[in-house]
Design a protein around this motif. Structure first.
Motif, PDB file in Angstrom:
ATOM      1  N   TYR A 246       0.801  -1.221   0.000  1.00  0.00           N
ATOM      2  CA  TYR A 246       0.000   0.000   0.000  1.00  0.00           C
ATOM      3  C   TYR A 246       0.839   1.279   0.000  1.00  0.00           C
ATOM      4  CZ  TYR A 246      -3.810  -3.185   1.211  1.00  0.00           C
ATOM      5  OH  TYR A 246      -4.726  -4.204   1.211  1.00  0.00           O
ATOM      6  N   GLU A 247       2.154   1.127   0.012  1.00  0.00           N
ATOM      7  CA  GLU A 247       3.015   2.311  -0.007  1.00  0.00           C
ATOM      8  C   GLU A 247       2.933   2.998  -1.370  1.00  0.00           C
ATOM      9  OE1 GLU A 247       4.521   3.350   2.635  1.00  0.00           O
ATOM     10  OE2 GLU A 247       4.272   1.586   3.929  1.00  0.00           O
ATOM     11  N   SER A 248       3.242   4.300  -1.398  1.00  0.00           N
ATOM     12  CA  SER A 248       3.164   5.055  -2.654  1.00  0.00           C
ATOM     13  C   SER A 248       4.132   4.524  -3.703  1.00  0.00           C
ATOM     14  CB  SER A 248       3.455   6.538  -2.386  1.00  0.00           C
ATOM     15  OG  SER A 248       4.749   6.692  -1.805  1.00  0.00           O
ATOM     16  N   ASN A 249       5.262   3.995  -3.248  1.00  0.00           N
ATOM     17  CA  ASN A 249       6.242   3.403  -4.165  1.00  0.00           C
ATOM     18  C   ASN A 249       6.209   1.875  -4.076  1.00  0.00           C
ATOM     19  OD1 ASN A 249       7.252   3.400  -1.545  1.00  0.00           O
ATOM     20  ND2 ASN A 249       9.392   3.538  -2.215  1.00  0.00           N
ATOM     21  N   GLY A 250       5.014   1.330  -3.893  1.00  0.00           N
ATOM     22  CA  GLY A 250       4.838  -0.102  -3.676  1.00  0.00           C
ATOM     23  C   GLY A 250       5.388  -0.972  -4.791  1.00  0.00           C
ATOM     24  N   ILE A 251       5.217  -0.536  -6.031  1.00  0.00           N
ATOM     25  CA  ILE A 251       5.702  -1.334  -7.163  1.00  0.00           C
ATOM     26  C   ILE A 251       7.216  -1.503  -7.094  1.00  0.00           C
ATOM     27  CG2 ILE A 251       5.967  -1.393  -9.666  1.00  0.00           C
ATOM     28  CD1 ILE A 251       3.272  -0.017  -9.911  1.00  0.00           C
ATOM     29  N   GLU A 252       7.910  -0.426  -6.755  1.00  0.00           N
ATOM     30  CA  GLU A 252       9.367  -0.476  -6.662  1.00  0.00           C
ATOM     31  C   GLU A 252       9.811  -1.350  -5.487  1.00  0.00           C
ATOM     32  OE1 GLU A 252      13.040   0.321  -8.271  1.00  0.00           O
ATOM     33  OE2 GLU A 252      11.064   0.892  -9.029  1.00  0.00           O
ATOM     34  N   ILE A 253       9.085  -1.268  -4.376  1.00  0.00           N
ATOM     35  CA  ILE A 253       9.407  -2.077  -3.194  1.00  0.00           C
ATOM     36  C   ILE A 253       9.275  -3.566  -3.519  1.00  0.00           C
ATOM     37  CG2 ILE A 253       8.605  -2.722  -0.887  1.00  0.00           C
ATOM     38  CD1 ILE A 253       7.849   0.247  -0.491  1.00  0.00           C
ATOM     39  N   ILE A 254       8.177  -3.927  -4.172  1.00  0.00           N
ATOM     40  CA  ILE A 254       7.947  -5.328  -4.549  1.00  0.00           C
ATOM     41  C   ILE A 254       9.016  -5.803  -5.527  1.00  0.00           C
ATOM     42  CG2 ILE A 254       6.386  -6.877  -5.789  1.00  0.00           C
ATOM     43  CD1 ILE A 254       4.060  -5.232  -4.634  1.00  0.00           C
ATOM     44  N   LYS A 255       9.312  -4.968  -6.510  1.00  0.00           N
ATOM     45  CA  LYS A 255      10.304  -5.321  -7.527  1.00  0.00           C
ATOM     46  C   LYS A 255      11.661  -5.614  -6.893  1.00  0.00           C
ATOM     47  CE  LYS A 255      12.569  -3.509 -11.684  1.00  0.00           C
ATOM     48  NZ  LYS A 255      12.659  -2.350 -12.619  1.00  0.00           N
ATOM     49  N   ASN A 256      12.085  -4.765  -5.964  1.00  0.00           N
ATOM     50  CA  ASN A 256      13.387  -4.951  -5.321  1.00  0.00           C
ATOM     51  C   ASN A 256      13.419  -6.227  -4.481  1.00  0.00           C
ATOM     52  OD1 ASN A 256      14.468  -2.612  -6.413  1.00  0.00           O
ATOM     53  ND2 ASN A 256      13.848  -1.328  -4.685  1.00  0.00           N
ATOM     54  N   ALA A 257      12.329  -6.494  -3.756  1.00  0.00           N
ATOM     55  CA  ALA A 257      12.268  -7.693  -2.918  1.00  0.00           C
ATOM     56  C   ALA A 257      12.357  -8.958  -3.770  1.00  0.00           C
ATOM     57  CB  ALA A 257      10.982  -7.693  -2.097  1.00  0.00           C
ATOM     58  N   LEU A 258      11.668  -8.950  -4.904  1.00  0.00           N
ATOM     59  CA  LEU A 258      11.679 -10.114  -5.791  1.00  0.00           C
ATOM     60  C   LEU A 258      13.048 -10.306  -6.444  1.00  0.00           C
ATOM     61  CD1 LEU A 258       8.204  -9.711  -7.551  1.00  0.00           C
ATOM     62  CD2 LEU A 258       8.804 -11.318  -5.738  1.00  0.00           C
ATOM     63  N   LEU A 259      13.641  -9.222  -6.918  1.00  0.00           N
ATOM     64  CA  LEU A 259      14.937  -9.320  -7.593  1.00  0.00           C
ATOM     65  C   LEU A 259      16.037  -9.772  -6.637  1.00  0.00           C
ATOM     66  CD1 LEU A 259      14.903  -6.179  -9.934  1.00  0.00           C
ATOM     67  CD2 LEU A 259      14.694  -8.587 -10.588  1.00  0.00           C
ATOM     68  N   ASN A 260      15.997  -9.279  -5.401  1.00  0.00           N
ATOM     69  CA  ASN A 260      17.005  -9.688  -4.415  1.00  0.00           C
ATOM     70  C   ASN A 260      16.915 -11.185  -4.130  1.00  0.00           C
ATOM     71  OD1 ASN A 260      18.032  -7.101  -4.150  1.00  0.00           O
ATOM     72  ND2 ASN A 260      16.714  -6.570  -2.421  1.00  0.00           N
ATOM     73  N   ALA A 261      15.688 -11.688  -3.998  1.00  0.00           N
ATOM     74  CA  ALA A 261      15.502 -13.119  -3.748  1.00  0.00           C
ATOM     75  C   ALA A 261      15.905 -13.942  -4.964  1.00  0.00           C
ATOM     76  CB  ALA A 261      14.047 -13.397  -3.387  1.00  0.00           C
ATOM     77  N   GLN A 262      15.611 -13.426  -6.138  1.00  0.00           N
ATOM     78  CA  GLN A 262      15.961 -14.135  -7.373  1.00  0.00           C
ATOM     79  C   GLN A 262      17.470 -14.321  -7.487  1.00  0.00           C
ATOM     80  OE1 GLN A 262      15.144 -12.045 -11.100  1.00  0.00           O
ATOM     81  NE2 GLN A 262      14.422 -13.967 -11.985  1.00  0.00           N
ATOM     82  N   LYS A 263      18.219 -13.277  -7.164  1.00  0.00           N
ATOM     83  CA  LYS A 263      19.679 -13.353  -7.240  1.00  0.00           C
ATOM     84  C   LYS A 263      20.246 -14.272  -6.158  1.00  0.00           C
ATOM     85  CE  LYS A 263      20.231  -8.694  -9.179  1.00  0.00           C
ATOM     86  NZ  LYS A 263      20.745  -7.320  -8.931  1.00  0.00           N
ATOM     87  N   LYS A 264      19.715 -14.155  -4.948  1.00  0.00           N
ATOM     88  CA  LYS A 264      20.261 -14.908  -3.815  1.00  0.00           C
ATOM     89  C   LYS A 264      19.978 -16.402  -3.932  1.00  0.00           C
ATOM     90  CE  LYS A 264      20.224 -15.129   1.243  1.00  0.00           C
ATOM     91  NZ  LYS A 264      19.760 -14.483   2.493  1.00  0.00           N
ATOM     92  N   TYR A 265      18.763 -16.762  -4.380  1.00  0.00           N
ATOM     93  CA  TYR A 265      18.354 -18.166  -4.385  1.00  0.00           C
ATOM     94  C   TYR A 265      18.330 -18.792  -5.783  1.00  0.00           C
ATOM     95  CZ  TYR A 265      17.025 -17.291   0.445  1.00  0.00           C
ATOM     96  OH  TYR A 265      17.047 -16.971   1.788  1.00  0.00           O
ATOM     97  N   ASN A 266      18.685 -18.010  -6.788  1.00  0.00           N
ATOM     98  CA  ASN A 266      18.739 -18.513  -8.165  1.00  0.00           C
ATOM     99  C   ASN A 266      17.418 -19.165  -8.577  1.00  0.00           C
ATOM    100  OD1 ASN A 266      19.940 -19.002 -10.678  1.00  0.00           O
ATOM    101  ND2 ASN A 266      20.643 -21.031 -10.057  1.00  0.00           N
ATOM    102  N   ILE A 267      16.329 -18.444  -8.370  1.00  0.00           N
ATOM    103  CA  ILE A 267      15.002 -18.942  -8.702  1.00  0.00           C
ATOM    104  C   ILE A 267      14.423 -18.156  -9.868  1.00  0.00           C
ATOM    105  CG2 ILE A 267      14.448 -19.760  -6.380  1.00  0.00           C
ATOM    106  CD1 ILE A 267      12.936 -17.126  -5.962  1.00  0.00           C
ATOM    107  N   GLU A 268      13.409 -18.731 -10.483  1.00  0.00           N
ATOM    108  CA  GLU A 268      12.681 -18.043 -11.550  1.00  0.00           C
ATOM    109  C   GLU A 268      11.429 -17.414 -10.948  1.00  0.00           C
ATOM    110  OE1 GLU A 268      10.428 -19.076 -15.801  1.00  0.00           O
ATOM    111  OE2 GLU A 268      11.440 -20.654 -14.643  1.00  0.00           O
TER     112      GLU A 268
END
Length: 252
Positions: free
Chosen positions: A182-204
């Motif tokens: 619900y944050e004003s920059n919610g899309i960016e927050i979600i994007k960063n969380a997903l990308l960080n996990a993708q890099k760390k755990y090598n997931i799709e």
């Protein structure tokens, strides 16, 4: 798949429902060839009005062992999470396949499956925990089998059959994510969380449709692949919970 003795308390076992009564069900514990009882209070987390709405005769279920004595083994269905049940059933199927291969090896050596268990099967289970390991090591390290006292004629035959029948399977595990920020920059927050996990755990990571995403992990070890997806999902949720929103995940 056969095991000697009795299951341990808290162990997950595959069972076949053989008889249902108003307040309990009796099941055959397939790996140990023992009988167990499921009380109606251990069938489901919610109130059970009719036990037959949840269990059927000849149905296969994964149960948790609650207590063990020489007369009765108490079992629970409700204390097994869905992902635990799926993992146990997958393990059980692999063991049954390994048992079929062991039976084939025995037949080619002029022996029965009973002979195979007595001569090497129970030893393999004690040393390595499962029959599937017998065929894994037959391909990767047959000398290890010899060092554990398994006769050379058995090792040679297992190696022959393993090379013909066992291939390295690639497992795929998925997790659904429900994410609303619900944050004003919610899309960016979600994007960063997903990308960080993708890099760390090598997931799709797949975008399904707002607010749904899917995590996908692949590998040769089912438990490790599932743990990888779970850890990634949990870390994503943990990082996002610092912000206002709705966050949840489920292993598929």
């Amino acid at each position: 798949m056969r095991r000697t003795g009795y299951p341990e308390v808290n162990e997950l076992v595959v069972c076949k429902i053989v008889k249902i009564y108003p307040n309990s069900a009796f099941a055959q514990i397939l790996e140990y060839n023992k009988n167990g009882m499921i009380h109606v209070s251990e069938v489901a987390s919610r109130w059970v009005r009719n036990i037959r709405e949840f269990l059927k005769e000849n149905q296969y279920v994964v149960c948790r062992v609650m207590s063990v004595d020489k007369d009765t083994i108490q079992l629970s269905v409700k204390r097994v999470r869905r992902e635990e049940a799926n993992s146990k059933l997958n393990e059980f199927k692999k063991e049954k396949k390994a048992e079929k291969l062991l039976e084939l090896a025995a037949k080619e050596l002029g022996k029965t499956l009973d002979d195979a268990y007595k001569e090497i099967g129970y030893t393999v289970q004690e040393e390595f925990g499962s029959l599937i390991k017998l065929f894994d090591y037959a391909i990767k390290n047959p000398d290890l089998l010899l060092s554990k006292g398994i006769p050379k004629k058995w090792v040679d035959k297992i190696v022959e059959i393993a090379k013909k029948s066992v291939s390295e399977k690639i497992y795929e595990v998925k997790s659904s994510l429900h994410i609303i920020c619900y944050e004003s920059n919610g899309i960016e927050i979600i994007k960063n969380a997903l990308l960080n996990a993708q890099k760390k755990y090598n997931i799709e990571i797949k975008y399904i449709s707002a607010p749904k995403y899917m995590l996908v992990s692949k590998g040769k070890n089912h438990k490790q692949v599932e743990a990888n997806v779970r850890n990634a999902a949990e870390e994503i949720i943990k990082n996002l919970k610092r912000y206002k929103g709705e966050y949840s995940f489920q292993i598929l």
